[in-house]
Write a protein that holds these residues in place. Structure first.
Motif, PDB file in Angstrom:
ATOM      1  N   PRO A  32      17.016 -13.224 -42.910  1.00 44.39           N
ATOM      2  CA  PRO A  32      17.756 -14.220 -42.144  1.00 44.39           C
ATOM      3  C   PRO A  32      17.596 -13.975 -40.641  1.00 44.39           C
ATOM      4  O   PRO A  32      17.664 -12.829 -40.191  1.00 44.39           O
ATOM      5  CB  PRO A  32      19.222 -14.000 -42.557  1.00 44.39           C
ATOM      6  CG  PRO A  32      19.209 -13.070 -43.693  1.00 44.39           C
ATOM      7  CD  PRO A  32      17.882 -12.406 -43.765  1.00 44.39           C
ATOM      8  N   GLY A  33      17.343 -15.043 -39.891  1.00 44.98           N
ATOM      9  CA  GLY A  33      17.237 -14.926 -38.433  1.00 44.98           C
ATOM     10  C   GLY A  33      15.889 -14.414 -37.951  1.00 44.98           C
ATOM     11  O   GLY A  33      15.696 -14.190 -36.769  1.00 44.98           O
ATOM     12  N   GLU A  34      14.936 -14.258 -38.863  1.00 42.35           N
ATOM     13  CA  GLU A  34      13.612 -13.788 -38.448  1.00 42.35           C
ATOM     14  C   GLU A  34      12.735 -14.942 -37.968  1.00 42.35           C
ATOM     15  O   GLU A  34      12.914 -16.084 -38.390  1.00 42.35           O
ATOM     16  CB  GLU A  34      12.902 -13.156 -39.659  1.00 42.35           C
ATOM     17  CG  GLU A  34      12.727 -11.662 -39.542  1.00 42.35           C
ATOM     18  CD  GLU A  34      11.775 -11.116 -40.595  1.00 42.35           C
ATOM     19  OE1 GLU A  34      11.058 -10.184 -40.264  1.00 42.35           O
ATOM     20  OE2 GLU A  34      11.761 -11.624 -41.733  1.00 42.35           O
ATOM     21  N   PHE A  35      11.761 -14.620 -37.129  1.00 37.84           N
ATOM     22  CA  PHE A  35      10.739 -15.581 -36.698  1.00 37.84           C
ATOM     23  C   PHE A  35       9.407 -15.001 -37.171  1.00 37.84           C
ATOM     24  O   PHE A  35       8.923 -14.014 -36.635  1.00 37.84           O
ATOM     25  CB  PHE A  35      10.767 -15.706 -35.171  1.00 37.84           C
ATOM     26  CG  PHE A  35      10.016 -16.889 -34.625  1.00 37.84           C
ATOM     27  CD1 PHE A  35       8.657 -17.046 -34.848  1.00 37.84           C
ATOM     28  CD2 PHE A  35      10.669 -17.860 -33.872  1.00 37.84           C
ATOM     29  CE1 PHE A  35       7.963 -18.137 -34.344  1.00 37.84           C
ATOM     30  CE2 PHE A  35       9.985 -18.964 -33.355  1.00 37.84           C
ATOM     31  CZ  PHE A  35       8.630 -19.091 -33.597  1.00 37.84           C
ATOM     32  N   VAL A  36       8.863 -15.608 -38.212  1.00 41.44           N
ATOM     33  CA  VAL A  36       7.666 -15.056 -38.852  1.00 41.44           C
ATOM     34  C   VAL A  36       6.521 -16.051 -38.737  1.00 41.44           C
ATOM     35  O   VAL A  36       6.721 -17.262 -38.896  1.00 41.44           O
ATOM     36  CB  VAL A  36       7.942 -14.782 -40.357  1.00 41.44           C
ATOM     37  CG1 VAL A  36       6.695 -14.278 -41.066  1.00 41.44           C
ATOM     38  CG2 VAL A  36       9.078 -13.772 -40.517  1.00 41.44           C
ATOM     39  N   CYS A  37       5.317 -15.549 -38.427  1.00 44.39           N
ATOM     40  CA  CYS A  37       4.185 -16.487 -38.455  1.00 44.39           C
ATOM     41  C   CYS A  37       3.289 -16.174 -39.649  1.00 44.39           C
ATOM     42  O   CYS A  37       3.195 -15.036 -40.109  1.00 44.39           O
ATOM     43  CB  CYS A  37       3.409 -16.464 -37.150  1.00 44.39           C
ATOM     44  SG  CYS A  37       2.510 -14.977 -36.920  1.00 44.39           S
ATOM     45  N   LEU A  38       2.711 -17.233 -40.146  1.00 44.00           N
ATOM     46  CA  LEU A  38       1.842 -17.149 -41.318  1.00 44.00           C
ATOM     47  C   LEU A  38       0.446 -17.527 -40.841  1.00 44.00           C
ATOM     48  O   LEU A  38       0.251 -18.607 -40.261  1.00 44.00           O
ATOM     49  CB  LEU A  38       2.371 -18.163 -42.339  1.00 44.00           C
ATOM     50  CG  LEU A  38       1.909 -18.112 -43.777  1.00 44.00           C
ATOM     51  CD1 LEU A  38       2.154 -16.741 -44.380  1.00 44.00           C
ATOM     52  CD2 LEU A  38       2.685 -19.166 -44.587  1.00 44.00           C
ATOM     53  N   LEU A  39      -0.501 -16.601 -41.043  1.00 43.92           N
ATOM     54  CA  LEU A  39      -1.853 -16.814 -40.543  1.00 43.92           C
ATOM     55  C   LEU A  39      -2.855 -16.740 -41.692  1.00 43.92           C
ATOM     56  O   LEU A  39      -2.555 -16.170 -42.747  1.00 43.92           O
ATOM     57  CB  LEU A  39      -2.207 -15.727 -39.530  1.00 43.92           C
ATOM     58  CG  LEU A  39      -1.369 -15.648 -38.243  1.00 43.92           C
ATOM     59  CD1 LEU A  39      -1.416 -14.240 -37.668  1.00 43.92           C
ATOM     60  CD2 LEU A  39      -1.864 -16.644 -37.217  1.00 43.92           C
ATOM     61  N   GLY A  40      -4.043 -17.272 -41.451  1.00 45.46           N
ATOM     62  CA  GLY A  40      -5.097 -17.195 -42.466  1.00 45.46           C
ATOM     63  C   GLY A  40      -6.108 -18.304 -42.236  1.00 45.46           C
ATOM     64  O   GLY A  40      -5.806 -19.305 -41.592  1.00 45.46           O
ATOM     65  N   LEU A  41      -7.291 -18.111 -42.790  1.00 46.52           N
ATOM     66  CA  LEU A  41      -8.348 -19.106 -42.624  1.00 46.52           C
ATOM     67  C   LEU A  41      -8.002 -20.408 -43.342  1.00 46.52           C
ATOM     68  O   LEU A  41      -7.106 -20.429 -44.193  1.00 46.52           O
ATOM     69  CB  LEU A  41      -9.666 -18.566 -43.206  1.00 46.52           C
ATOM     70  CG  LEU A  41     -10.318 -17.394 -42.474  1.00 46.52           C
ATOM     71  CD1 LEU A  41     -11.545 -16.930 -43.257  1.00 46.52           C
ATOM     72  CD2 LEU A  41     -10.697 -17.793 -41.059  1.00 46.52           C
ATOM     73  N   ASN A  42      -8.738 -21.459 -43.055  1.00 44.29           N
ATOM     74  CA  ASN A  42      -8.594 -22.719 -43.786  1.00 44.29           C
ATOM     75  C   ASN A  42      -8.762 -22.441 -45.269  1.00 44.29           C
ATOM     76  O   ASN A  42      -9.699 -21.739 -45.673  1.00 44.29           O
ATOM     77  CB  ASN A  42      -9.663 -23.737 -43.363  1.00 44.29           C
ATOM     78  CG  ASN A  42      -9.509 -24.199 -41.928  1.00 44.29           C
ATOM     79  OD1 ASN A  42     -10.484 -24.362 -41.223  1.00 44.29           O
ATOM     80  ND2 ASN A  42      -8.291 -24.394 -41.480  1.00 44.29           N
ATOM     81  N   GLY A  43      -7.829 -22.961 -46.062  1.00 41.27           N
ATOM     82  CA  GLY A  43      -7.946 -22.788 -47.513  1.00 41.27           C
ATOM     83  C   GLY A  43      -7.340 -21.492 -48.038  1.00 41.27           C
ATOM     84  O   GLY A  43      -7.389 -21.227 -49.239  1.00 41.27           O
ATOM     85  N   ALA A  44      -6.761 -20.672 -47.142  1.00 43.91           N
ATOM     86  CA  ALA A  44      -6.210 -19.367 -47.578  1.00 43.91           C
ATOM     87  C   ALA A  44      -4.968 -19.528 -48.457  1.00 43.91           C
ATOM     88  O   ALA A  44      -4.616 -18.631 -49.212  1.00 43.91           O
ATOM     89  CB  ALA A  44      -5.869 -18.519 -46.358  1.00 43.91           C
ATOM     90  N   GLY A  45      -4.271 -20.669 -48.319  1.00 46.54           N
ATOM     91  CA  GLY A  45      -3.094 -20.897 -49.160  1.00 46.54           C
ATOM     92  C   GLY A  45      -1.787 -21.006 -48.377  1.00 46.54           C
ATOM     93  O   GLY A  45      -0.704 -21.039 -48.974  1.00 46.54           O
ATOM     94  N   LYS A  46      -1.873 -21.127 -47.062  1.00 45.13           N
ATOM     95  CA  LYS A  46      -0.665 -21.151 -46.211  1.00 45.13           C
ATOM     96  C   LYS A  46       0.228 -22.353 -46.522  1.00 45.13           C
ATOM     97  O   LYS A  46       1.432 -22.217 -46.753  1.00 45.13           O
ATOM     98  CB  LYS A  46      -1.055 -21.154 -44.721  1.00 45.13           C
ATOM     99  CG  LYS A  46      -1.979 -20.035 -44.324  1.00 45.13           C
ATOM    100  CD  LYS A  46      -2.421 -20.122 -42.879  1.00 45.13           C
ATOM    101  CE  LYS A  46      -3.224 -21.361 -42.521  1.00 45.13           C
ATOM    102  NZ  LYS A  46      -4.539 -21.465 -43.210  1.00 45.13           N
ATOM    103  N   SER A  47      -0.377 -23.545 -46.516  1.00 48.65           N
ATOM    104  CA  SER A  47       0.430 -24.754 -46.785  1.00 48.65           C
ATOM    105  C   SER A  47       0.982 -24.714 -48.201  1.00 48.65           C
ATOM    106  O   SER A  47       2.125 -25.123 -48.445  1.00 48.65           O
ATOM    107  CB  SER A  47      -0.430 -26.016 -46.629  1.00 48.65           C
ATOM    108  OG  SER A  47      -0.869 -26.144 -45.307  1.00 48.65           O
ATOM    109  N   THR A  48       0.167 -24.225 -49.122  1.00 50.55           N
ATOM    110  CA  THR A  48       0.627 -24.153 -50.514  1.00 50.55           C
ATOM    111  C   THR A  48       1.843 -23.222 -50.612  1.00 50.55           C
ATOM    112  O   THR A  48       2.817 -23.532 -51.308  1.00 50.55           O
ATOM    113  CB  THR A  48      -0.508 -23.646 -51.432  1.00 50.55           C
ATOM    114  OG1 THR A  48      -1.651 -24.488 -51.226  1.00 50.55           O
ATOM    115  CG2 THR A  48      -0.110 -23.698 -52.894  1.00 50.55           C
TER     116      THR A  48
END
Ligand SMILES: Nc1ncnc2c1ncn2[C@@H]1O[C@H](COP(=O)(O)OP(=O)(O)OP(=O)(O)O)[C@@H](O)[C@H]1O
Ligand SMILES: [Mg+2]
Length: 244
Positions: A32-48
């Motif tokens: 709770p209260g964290e600011f996290v970024c999600l990184l990875g190449l196109n197709g890595a699965g981030k949106s999924t």
């Protein structure tokens, strides 16, 4: 401390190929209260992964808990209430004015008869207030198709915020924006995090911005978590893997 989001051993029901599920035994926790970024190449699965967190992805196995509540078809309405989602590309309806797009964030929540007869006055007031706070007071009734990319992203943020979520999931909110507009959008997310204690998970393709804004980075590669840690040496460690 109870986690804001807990993903345990997630595996998607559909796959990129027979041998590779899109999400491959993903384990991650957002506090709770964290600011996290999600990184990875196109197709890595981030949106999924973000879509899985709001219950839009069929899973073969795994558990998702939102603020301690396990996501099931029966709890979905409850768990979604805590989540605001900003979809990749904004997902706005170009023909509708900014205010109507923001009110669309309410559609899943209000009884049909209420939306059929128009949104309640207090919702319209809230939408106007949000757009004004995001600097769009002059664009409230303008069709979103006529707005700039940065303005559209801010409308999408307002739509994600209309339910007053505790957690904001933002999928590439700055892709395609110029440096100034990108910073403005990141500053808005940062302000929500700092002033309202909102938990923010944001997908980015920019290591420098990730390091500047996020407290923690999660990096996906081919559906797996390959890094989960602080942002101190992101560029040294991962610029090659991510080929940025
Ligand atoms: N509904 C779906 N059915 C089948 N495959 C899908 C589906 N959605 C995504 N995929 C596949 O899953 C993989 C991961 O897609 P995803 O959109 O999660 O990637 P991403 O990391 O968000 O990439 P990008 O940086 O391009 O947005 C891709 O190979 C994509 O083709
Ligand atoms: Mg994506």
């Amino acid at each position: 401390m109870q986690s804001a989001i807990e993903c345990e051993n997630l595996e998607t029901a559909y796959a990129v190929s027979l041998s590779r599920p899109i999400l491959n035994r993903i384990n991650c926790t957002i506090n709770p209260g964290e600011f996290v970024c999600l990184l990875g190449l196109n197709g890595a699965g981030k949106s999924t992964l973000l879509r899985a967190m709001i219950g839009l992805v069929p899973l073969k196995q795994g558990v998702i808990r939102i603020n301690g509540v396990t996501m099931t078809p029966r709890t979905l309405t409850q768990t979604r209430r805590d989540l605001g989602m900003l979809f990749q590309g904004g997902g706005l309806i170009r023909q509708l004015p900014a205010i109507e797009n923001v009110l669309c964030g309410r559609l899943g929540e209000l009884p049909t008869w209420k939306t059929f007869w128009g949104f309640p006055k207090q919702d319209r007031r809230l939408a106007i207030d949000l757009l004004t706070r995001l600097g769009l007071q002059d664009q409230i009734y303008q069709k979103t198709g006529q707005l700039s990319g940065g303005q559209q992203q801010r409308v999408a943020i307002a739509r994600a915020l209309i339910q007053s979520p505790k957690i904001l999931l933002a999928d590439e909110p700055i892709t395609g924006l110029d440096v100034m507009a990108a910073r403005q959008v990141m500053d808005i997310l940062s302000k929500l995090h700092q002033e309202q204690g909102m938990t923010v998970v944001v997908v980015l393709h920019d290591l420098a911005l990730a390091a500047a804004y996020a407290q923690r980075a999660i990096i996906l590669d081919a559906g797996r978590v390959v890094y989960d840690g602080n942002c101190d040496r992101l560029h040294d460690q991962f610029s090659q893997l991510l080929s940025y």
